[in-house]
Scaffold this motif. Structure first.
Motif, PDB file in Angstrom:
ATOM      1  N   UNK A 238      75.514  23.853  81.486  1.00  0.00           N
ATOM      2  CA  UNK A 238      74.316  23.828  80.672  1.00  0.00           C
ATOM      3  C   UNK A 238      73.455  22.434  81.220  1.00  0.00           C
ATOM      4  N   UNK A 239      74.157  21.721  82.117  1.00  0.00           N
ATOM      5  CA  UNK A 239      73.365  20.638  82.933  1.00  0.00           C
ATOM      6  C   UNK A 239      72.223  21.074  83.559  1.00  0.00           C
ATOM      7  N   UNK A 240      72.311  22.146  84.406  1.00  0.00           N
ATOM      8  CA  UNK A 240      70.999  22.472  85.141  1.00  0.00           C
ATOM      9  C   UNK A 240      69.858  22.550  84.233  1.00  0.00           C
ATOM     10  N   UNK A 241      70.019  23.623  83.031  1.00  0.00           N
ATOM     11  CA  UNK A 241      69.026  23.786  82.003  1.00  0.00           C
ATOM     12  C   UNK A 241      68.342  22.416  81.358  1.00  0.00           C
ATOM     13  N   UNK A 242      69.409  21.629  81.133  1.00  0.00           N
ATOM     14  CA  UNK A 242      68.789  20.350  80.664  1.00  0.00           C
ATOM     15  C   UNK A 242      67.912  19.588  81.532  1.00  0.00           C
ATOM     16  N   UNK A 243      68.387  19.473  82.856  1.00  0.00           N
ATOM     17  CA  UNK A 243      67.779  18.783  83.883  1.00  0.00           C
ATOM     18  C   UNK A 243      66.501  19.354  84.042  1.00  0.00           C
ATOM     19  N   UNK A 244      66.306  20.542  83.839  1.00  0.00           N
ATOM     20  CA  UNK A 244      65.139  21.500  83.984  1.00  0.00           C
ATOM     21  C   UNK A 244      63.992  20.742  83.127  1.00  0.00           C
ATOM     22  N   UNK A 245      64.450  20.391  81.701  1.00  0.00           N
ATOM     23  CA  UNK A 245      63.639  19.679  81.072  1.00  0.00           C
ATOM     24  C   UNK A 245      62.926  18.428  81.655  1.00  0.00           C
ATOM     25  N   UNK A 246      63.814  17.549  82.155  1.00  0.00           N
ATOM     26  CA  UNK A 246      63.392  16.378  82.692  1.00  0.00           C
ATOM     27  C   UNK A 246      62.385  16.696  83.875  1.00  0.00           C
TER      28      UNK A 246
END
Length: 171
Positions: free
Chosen positions: A77-85
């Motif tokens: 899930x981390x790549x998805x969340x970093x996408x928000x950043x």
């Protein structure tokens, strides 16, 4: 109540996009310096996340007696969340941010699958994908460090939605 709770969870999952944009754009309010307002911006998602964790106590109870398969979900899930950043950093105009944020919020809300919230990691939670005895894949948010499927036994799960559960009182 479910609608408001699910909306809060979707906002928690996507709010960092707005926070990053606000910091990048030097937002401020009233007589506050931008660095002071940045601190307030940083605490808003943390407070909202704490509220959403506490609200899970009002959700229906469930349990998990046996687990067929278990895998840690933090990394996926981390790549998805970093996408928000990166979206927050890449947008230049406020009206673009509003439009993009609403689109992402709606999709997150409708999908009800992006409940990964890194702030929960600060609260001691971990994320796992587990396969139940009925061969259904569920998303678990727990304070235990699970090493194998036999460790995934919970008497006090709270249902966030049909496939997402948070464990209470079990360490």
């Amino acid at each position: 109540m479910n609608l408001l709770y699910n909306l809060l969870m979707a906002i928690n999952a996507t709010s960092w996009m707005v926070v990053i944009y606000g910091i990048k754009s030097d937002w401020t309010v009233g007589c506050l310096e931008s660095w002071q307002f940045n601190i307030i911006l940083l605490f808003i998602p943390i407070v909202l996340s704490a509220i959403s964790v506490l609200l899970t106590l009002l959700r229906s109870k469930d349990n998990l007696k046996t687990c067929g398969d278990l895998e840690e979900a933090n990394i996926s899930f981390l790549p998805v969340y970093l996408g928000y950043f990166f979206v927050g950093l890449g947008i230049d105009k406020l009206q673009h941010l509003i439009f993009v944020y609403i689109i992402i919020l709606v999709f997150t809300f409708v999908a009800q699958t992006q409940y990964y919230n890194p702030i929960y990691l600060l609260f001691g939670f971990r994320y796992y994908l587990a396969k139940t005895e009925k061969n259904t894949k569920i998303f678990l948010i727990v304070r235990k460090n699970l090493r194998k499927a036999t460790d995934a036994k919970f008497e006090n799960l709270r249902r966030i939605n049909d496939t997402t559960y948070i464990a209470w009182g079990e360490k």
